[in-house]
Design a protein around this motif. Structure first.
Motif, PDB file in Angstrom:
ATOM      1  N   GLN A  91       0.845  -1.197   0.000  1.00 17.33           N
ATOM      2  CA  GLN A  91       0.000   0.000   0.000  1.00 17.33           C
ATOM      3  C   GLN A  91       0.880   1.246   0.000  1.00 17.33           C
ATOM      4  N   LEU A 132      -8.667   5.392   0.501  1.00 15.60           N
ATOM      5  CA  LEU A 132      -8.621   3.998   0.079  1.00 15.60           C
ATOM      6  C   LEU A 132      -9.899   3.248   0.394  1.00 15.60           C
ATOM      7  N   THR A 174      -5.334  -3.106   0.101  1.00 10.50           N
ATOM      8  CA  THR A 174      -4.018  -3.043  -0.524  1.00 10.50           C
ATOM      9  C   THR A 174      -4.139  -2.419  -1.916  1.00 10.50           C
ATOM     10  N   ALA A 175      -2.991  -2.120  -2.466  1.00 11.30           N
ATOM     11  CA  ALA A 175      -2.977  -1.471  -3.781  1.00 11.30           C
ATOM     12  C   ALA A 175      -3.635  -2.364  -4.821  1.00 11.30           C
TER      13      ALA A 175
END
Lengths: 275, 804, 169
Positions: A91, A132, A174-175
């Motif tokens: 992240q 996010l 997470t990304a």
């Protein structure tokens, strides 16, 4: 500057925490790292009847990597998260924002969840959580519930956490593949509160832009995925819509300017990271 | 006379003080033990800038656990008198509010309890009824007759309005090719030492005497002020300082009202009372520099030569004219022409009161405010006449041949070679390269500017300068005030070892080390042989009103006095030795711990034996040669009282500083980046290069703070906005670059060692140098400090809008 | 789970500079006051009591921490280091302390202990810092005397000497 009187408990289990909160309600305060709370106690801005130290509960001191999220327990310090292997890969937005929090000497004890609970308008972690679409795990004697970030922060230093609840963990996605992340902050000195902080998350079609330090809570904006003058206009519209105020360190106009300029830089960087 | 041969002066030896400070064995006031039974104080402070205090209900506080007493203004008034005010006027100045609170933070009540935690619990229980009054906040407000007077006895808020004339300014202005003027405002700021105020007070009812320990820095001209307030004779106020003080920069002059308060608290409770100020108290209610509005006009020849200056200064001293104010306005009076040869000067000085913290000493003390106006004006002159700013400075500097030079307002500049210093600085500092860098940057569209400034740094204040505010007739009636006694004692003990005692009260300036160097060199010993005590006890030490550590007097005055005392003792030891070594006393040298006959080093005697001789066999020594101890009292004759024409030599020594710098301003954020900073210092003879460098870099950091970050800020209603270190922004290592420091040494003819002070200079030069650079970068006529990003960004935006 | 009452003092034990110490504190007692006045360890100073100036910085469980932002009871069982424990033995200064003295990196000394404890940790973790990195790390400390220049010089000098020292020094 000495704190007023309070009782002190040091639970060893989460259930113990529930008991105290159920009993004392809004007269109880959770203390984790204490970096935000202790000065408030010393200035007598907070006068709890009992302080609940949650830093001895092993279950809270963990960082767990799930399939598509990172779960950060209430006992995890900012330094510990920064040092967690693979953070920037998993992240990057968190990895970019964490070094902006306070000083190295306060990140060593300040906690990630503590920053979320404190909900300062210019704080980095709430901003990242909103950018996010993270979740906050609240728990009490009544049970556990997950609250989405955009429902959690309800006003200046005010959250949806009920009197008998506490933050057990936060969960941060997470990304995602095909997404780029960027963070920008401007403060007078490096460790200072942000005058303006912002995060950009660029997807193939979507562009999320979150601004902190201007209004009571960070503002989440889903922008049109444009460029050039159209992007400038979109950022300008965001800047104008924010309830920016004059204060000692910056005028409203200055904050709006930074929103436009830092915003553009963040968006451009997020797009570059996508590629 | 014999000459010493070991050369310690001028070396950067490691400091004696450091071992203890590096290992946590410092002895700051809160590190020292106190007597059993000592109680602790906490102070209730006004929430309003201006209000009548109708009632203070303390009955619940008095009952709070651990509380010995709660005092209010009435209790203090019963046992003391008003502090002396700085001007002749029927007004009072108490260390606690009486019926009226005049600034946010002003003490209203004192709780004395078993510890600070319990004392603060009791503060929570005190109720105050305020009747708010219209606040007078801005300096300009003080001139408005429709706003209330803070002190009825003054009839308004202008406490003093004095005009002065030197030479023939009217003629000079009438004949001038140009009249160029500038109006500037200088904000409030404070050097905020990391250690705050501390006081431990005791009162002995049997002897009606106070014994008070406090990290007070002087000047001890405030001792009589405190003694009078406490209604005791001078010998009944024993004032002591702790061995270590955590920085002061002038600020710990302002602990004196709290000394009076805690003394009374000790008297009321019958117990020792300790008070350690916390940071919130320090920011709102210690002292800070004055803010000032200045209009300055120059009569200028076509070639840039300034013929006359017309000063119009208004200094805002806050809610009380608390001693030593209005000293901030008069400290520089002898130097109102700065480094320049200007013979015609007119001055109008006004002192005003506002509902803000009373002002006091702060590093630079009047210099930053004065030079901001003068040096901004010099840049404006250069711009209007289309000359290089360095050329305008050069054209006007006092020339080297004329020293000692009497300024138009009475100052006596001791020594210097200003034009040479500027040339060396421009060359060695790379001014031409910096100009190239500016040109290249501007070609790339960047906002780059260069500023320069020349400043005289005065040191060793003339204690009489404050009487310049009085008229000559008032001075005649009051009696003369002048001079600056420095004292130092050197003593030998029965083992022949050497002790030094000065009333110098250092706060980090390494006095014990420098004095060891000086005395060691005089006596042919090593610094580690010399033990130095610098803490002060008015009951035991040689002291005078000038004692203390302020106006950078240590290097010039105190060191000089120590050198004199040591030299006199050396002379006596030489005469004692001459009998033992059988040579004339002028043939005796002191080196490497021995006294030796010149040319015959085997004919020698150990230093300790000579030094101990007076103890063991006084009968064998001539009375005039008794060498037990020597106390030197030194006051330079140059520090005379103000003349009937109001000329005053306000300081003894004058260093010279020439700075130039390059800055770049970020177009987006408006933040200033200091690209390069060159500072040339001529501070006379340098005793310890490492410490001098530290004074320069330290002063530079304070000045960067003043220029870019710091302001003691108040809202329109007088509430205090910069009450924590999160809002009062002290720069860190990330914000303060390393300056390039250059040196010249022209010794002072007026001090025993040729030294001058060096502690305050960059506070006077750097803020205006940076302002000149920013003004250059943004083509500004007017610029206020602190030059915050928000201010500069707005100016950049306005400018961009104009160009569109 | 015992509830420690506000009104009485409670026992705490921890390690300080390698030795076991114990004492008593009310829940509200700040660690700075406990160290300085209950234990007499006055080397740690108090400059602001709100965590900004850094003068009170010590090491708690191996990381730098503001003692003014900790309650005494919070460090029960912890491992603390303060400036008094920095020198390798009495009469001998550490490399960092010697470098400070050599470079005149202190004047009044009031902020020094905090900076030493921070740098002691930092240089262990970052043995070869650049000046820029050091400036950023030292952004967590206020000094009003030195202007930071000699502190940076001392830190860089100490780092270099420690890198070059033989491994068993």
């Amino acid at each position: 500057m000495k704190p007023p009187r309070f009782d002190f408990v040091r639970p060893e289990t989460i259930a113990d925490v529930h008991d105290v909160l159920a009993q004392d309600g809004d007269e109880a305060r959770i203390i984790a790292g204490g970096q935000s709370l202790v000065p408030m106690l010393s200035m007598r801005l907070a006068r709890p009847k009992v302080l609940v130290d949650i830093m001895r509960i092993p279950a809270l001191a963990t960082i767990a990597a799930g399939n598509d999220s990172i779960k950060i327990g209430a006992g995890v310090t900012q330094t510990a998260l920064l040092a967690w292997p693979g953070l920037s890969a998993r992240q990057p937005l968190l990895a970019a924002a964490l070094p902006w929090i306070g000083y190295a000497q306060t990140r060593s004890r300040g906690t990630v969840c503590g920053s979320v609970a404190h909900a300062d308008p210019s704080a980095e972690i709430p901003l990242v959580l909103l950018a996010l679409g993270g979740t906050v795990k609240l728990s009490s004697l009544r049970g556990k519930r997950l609250v989405a970030a955009e429902e959690f922060f309800i006003g200046m230093m005010s959250t949806a956490c009920a009197d008998d609840e506490f933050i057990e963990a936060v969960e941060i996605p997470t990304a995602r593949p095909g997404h780029g992340y960027a963070f920008r902050e401007y403060g007078r000195r490096h460790g200072d509160f942000a005058i303006v902080a912002c995060a950009a998350v660029a997807g193939s079609r979507a562009l999320r832009f979150v601004v902190g330090g201007v209004a009571d809570i960070p503002a989440v904006c889903d922008l049109p995925n444009t460029d050039g003058a159209a992007l400038d206009d979109a950022l300008d519209a965001v800047a104008r819509k924010l309830d920016a105020r004059d204060d000692l360190h910056a005028t409203a106009g200055y904050r709006r300017r930074l929103v436009r300029e830092l915003g553009r830089a963040a968006v451009e960087e997020a797009r570059r990271c996508r590629a | 006379m014999t000459q010493p041969t070991d050369n310690w002066i001028g070396q950067s030896i490691e400091r004696i003080e450091d071992d203890a400070l590096l290992t946590g064995r410092g002895r700051f006031i809160d590190d020292l033990g106190v007597r059993p039974g000592t109680m602790h104080a906490a102070i209730l402070r006004s929430q309003h800038a201006h209000a009548l205090v109708r009632a203070i209900r303390i009955y619940r506080a008095v009952e709070s656990p651990g509380v010995a007493a709660v005092l209010t203004g009435a209790d203090v008034k019963a046992l003391s008198t008003s502090l002396v005010a700085g001007v002749r006027a029927p007004i009072e100045c108490w260390p606690i509010a009486m019926e009226r609170a005049r600034y946010v933070g002003e003490p209203l009540a004192l709780v004395i309890a078993a510890d600070r935690y319990l004392a603060e619990d009791a503060l929570d229980l005190i109720e105050v009824d305020y009747e708010p009054l219209p606040p007078v906040v801005e300096l300009a407000d003080a001139l408005k007759p429709e706003l209330p007077a803070l002190h009825e006895g003054l009839g308004g808020n202008v406490a003093s309005d004095r005009s002065f004339r030197y030479g023939d300014p009217d003629l000079a202005f009438a004949e001038a090719a140009h009249r160029i003027s500038i109006s500037v405002r200088y904000p409030r700021n404070s050097c905020t030492p990391i250690e705050t105020y501390g006081v431990v007070a005791e009162y002995d009812p049997g002897e009606d005497a106070y014994d008070i320990l406090a990290n007070f820095q002087g000047p001890f001209s405030l001792h009589p002020v405190m003694a009078r307030a406490l209604k005791v004779s001078g010998n009944r106020l024993r004032l002591r300082t702790p061995p270590d003080s955590g920085g002061s920069f002038g600020i710990k002059q302002g602990v004196f009202p709290y000394i009076v308060l805690m003394g009374i608290a000790a008297r009321v409770t019958g117990r020792p009372v300790k008070w350690i100020e916390d940071r919130l108290e320090h920011l709102v209610a210690s002292v800070c520099a004055t803010n000032r509005m200045t209009t300055l006009e120059a009569a200028v020849d076509a070639d840039g030569r300034v013929r006359a200056l017309a000063w119009n200064q208004i200094d805002d001293v806050g809610a009380h004219i608390r001693a030593p104010e209005p000293a901030t306005l008069y400290r520089m009076h002898g130097n109102l022409t700065g480094a320049y040869d200007i013979r015609h000067v007119s001055v109008r000085n006004r002192v005003v009161l506002t509902n803000k913290l009373p002002s006091g000493l702060n590093r630079g003390f009047g210099g930053p405010q004065m030079y901001f106006a003068l040096e901004r004006l010099m840049q404006r002159i250069a711009i209007e006449l289309k000359l290089d700013p360095t050329a305008v400075i050069q054209r006007n500097l006092v020339r080297a041949e004329v020293f000692p030079y009497r300024t138009a307002t009475g100052g006596l500049l001791d020594s210097g070679n200003y034009p040479h210093a500027v040339e060396v600085a421009l060359k060695d500092g790379g001014y031409a390269d910096l100009c190239d860098r500016r040109a290249r940057s501007r070609k790339e569209g960047r906002l780059y500017g260069i500023g320069c400034t020349a400043v005289i740094e005065p040191s060793v204040s003339n204690m009489g300068y404050i009487t310049t505010v009085l008229t000559p007739e008032e001075r005649r009636r009051a009696g003369p005030k002048n001079g600056a006694y420095a004292t130092a004692t050197v003593a030998f003990d029965p083992l022949g070892s050497v002790s030094v005692h000065v009333a110098s009260v250092p706060q980090g300036q390494g006095h014990r080390t420098v004095l060891a160097q000086i005395v060691a060199q005089a006596l042919g010993l090593a610094p580690r042989d010399i033990r130095v005590v610098t803490d002060m006890d008015t009951g035991r030490d040689a002291w005078s009103i000038a004692s203390g550590n302020y106006s950078s007097r240590f290097a010039a005055a105190v060191s000089g006095a120590a050198h004199l005392a040591a030299s006199r003792l050396r002379g006596k030891l030489a005469r004692i030795a001459s009998g033992q070594l059988n040579v004339a006393s002028d043939q005796i040298e002191f080196a490497s711990g021995r006294a030796k006959a010149r040319g015959n080093p085997d004919n020698s005697v150990p230093f300790e034996r000579l030094a101990a001789a007076t103890h063991w066999s006084p009968g064998a020594i001539a009375e005039n040669d008794q060498a037990l101890r020597e106390t030197a009292f030194w006051t330079p004759p140059e520090l005379t009282p103000p003349t009937p024409a109001d000329e005053i030599n306000s300081s003894l020594c004058h260093g010279f500083i020439f700075d130039f710098c390059g800055v770049e301003i970020d177009r987006v954020t408006g933040a200033v980046r200091i690209d390069k900073y060159v500072t040339m210092h001529d501070c006379g003879r340098i005793l310890h290069p490492g410490m001098v460098a530290g004074q320069v870099t330290g002063g530079f950091a304070h000045a960067v703070g003043a220029a870019l970050y710091e302001e003691h800020a108040y809202a329109d209603d007088g509430s205090f906005l910069t009450g924590t270190f999160a809002d009062y922004l002290v720069p860190t290592a990330t914000e303060v670059p390393t300056p390039l420091i250059l040196h010249l040494e022209t010794p002072s003819p007026f001090t025993p060692l040729g030294t001058k002070g060096v502690g305050e200079g960059n506070c006077m030069s750097t803020p205006v140098c940076l302002a000149n650079a920013v003004a250059d970068a943004l083509s500004l006529e007017l610029i206020d400090i602190p030059m915050t990003p928000t201010k500069l960004a707005a100016l950049i935006e306005q400018d961009a809008a104009r160009r569109v | 789970m015992p509830r420690m009452s506000a009104d009485i003092r409670h026992r705490l034990r921890f390690r300080l500079n390698g030795r076991a110490v114990e004492g008593e504190a009310e829940p509200r007692m700040l660690l700075t006051d406990f160290l300085r006045h209950a234990l007499g360890m006055t080397g740690t100073h108090v400059g602001c009591e709100h965590g900004v100036c850094g003068a009170c910085t010590i090491q708690i469980d191996g990381v730098p921490a503001r003692a003014c932002l900790a309650l005494a009871l919070q460090v029960d069982g912890a491992d603390l280091r303060t400036v008094e424990g920095l020198a390798p033995q009495s009469g001998r200064l550490s490399e960092l302390q010697q470098a400070f003295r050599r470079h005149h990196a202190l004047q009044c000394g009031f902020c020094t202990a905090g900076i030493l404890m921070s740098l002691d940790w930092y240089l262990r973790d970052h043995p070869d810092p650049s000046e820029a990195e050091l400036r950023e790390f030292l952004g967590g400390h206020l000094c009003r005397c030195t202007g930071y220049t000699p502190i940076l010089a001392a830190a860089l000098d100490a780092a270099k000497r420690m890198r070059e020292a033989p491994p068993d020094a």
